[in-house]
Design an enzyme around this catalytic site. Structure first.
Site: not given
Ligand code: GUN
Length: 289
Positions: A98, A54, A121
């Site tokens: 996350q 990311k 998100d």
């Molecule tokens: N864990 C797995 N996929 C995601 C996501 O798209 N966003 C976040 N914040 N955590 C995750």
């Protein structure tokens, strides 16, 4: 018939390129770069890889990446204080914590603490509510990416039978909302559904998001259907999706591979959402992406 392979990697690269162009124009006008803050608590190896990717994608799009890595024993108060600091920071347009968080932290409380207008998100209940009523907000990145792939195959989704397997807050439920918004007839099937295959066999659009390797069998698929496989299951045989790809390929009209299908779209949509957030916060018109 052999299904067309939906090349998520190529779609994601194209989207990231469009975002990078839009970000360059944003920087000219706003005099600053859009910023994304990513918070990782602990050392879950899969999460560490996602967070690294990311950050890299954020920088490649010309945006500022603020990465916060906290130890696994971080207490909730410390994490909430960081979220409050990011909410108040004008250089931060998007905040992503996350998941999963360590068990001693209440993830729901953390998501609630994020400013909904920085929640790229789309996990905050306010954004889930906005999606449900069709108001402007942020849509979770994975279902948004699935919708983009679907719209490329079906520019007109209205009236199609869509079946979503899985009812998670992150994928299944928002996916169903998006398909409903496109005027599909939407069914959600889940672990307590009596005859899953009876539903999937009606589906013009089938989205599998259950997290069970090769759960969807070939004979569950309507001939010609478009199949979107959200599963990323690590098995002894490597990464496999929620769909038995080899079997499905002979029936589906189009299908996403794993890897290289939905996965790359998730990060591309995160970058897109961050750009859109920056435009809203600066009251600039966002380029349609
Ligand atoms: N864990 C797995 N996929 C995601 C996501 O798209 N966003 C976040 N914040 N955590 C995750």
């Amino acid at each position: 018939m052999t299904a067309a392979i939906i090349d998520g990697k190529a779609h994601a690269a194209a989207l990231r390129g469009r975002v990078a162009d839009a970000v360059a124009a944003f920087r000219e006008r706003a005099g600053r770069a859009p910023g994304l803050a990513v918070v990782l608590v602990g050392e879950d190896p899969a999460s560490a890889v996602y967070v690294r990717n990311k950050g890299k994608a954020t920088r490649e799009a010309g945006m500022a990446s603020f990465e916060h890595r906290l130890p696994a024993d971080t207490d909730a108060a410390t994490l909430l204080a960081l979220v409050a600091q990011l909410n108040a920071d004008p250089a931060v347009d998007g905040i992503l914590v996350q998941l999963p968080l360590p068990a001693h932290i209440d993830a729901e409380a953390v998501l609630l603490a994020i400013d909904p207008d920085k929640d790229v998100d789309g996990f905050h209940p306010v954004n889930a509510g906005r999606l449900a009523i069709g108001a402007e907000g942020f849509v979770p990145c994975t279902p948004l990416g699935c919708l983009m792939l679907l719209k490329d195959v079906h520019p007109q989704l209205a009236g199609l039978e869509a079946v979503v397997i899985g009812r998670s807050n992150i994928v299944g439920k928002p996916m169903a909302q998006l398909l409903l918004q496109q005027s599909c007839t939407v069914t959600i099937v889940h672990s307590r559904t009596r005859d899953v295959a009876a539903h999937t066999r009606r589906a013009d659009i089938l989205v599998a998001a259950v997290g069970i390797p090769r759960f969807v069998q070939g004979d569950w698929i309507k001939p010609g259907a478009t199949v979107i496989d959200v599963g990323i299951n690590r098995t002894d045989a490597g990464l496999v999706g929620d769909v038995d790809f080899a079997a499905a390929q002979g029936l589906a009209g189009a299908i996403t591979p794993v890897p290289g299908g939905v996965g790359p779209m998730t990060i591309a949509c995160l970058i897109r959402n961050t750009y859109v957030s920056a435009c809203r916060r600066e009251a600039l018109d966002a380029v349609a992406l």
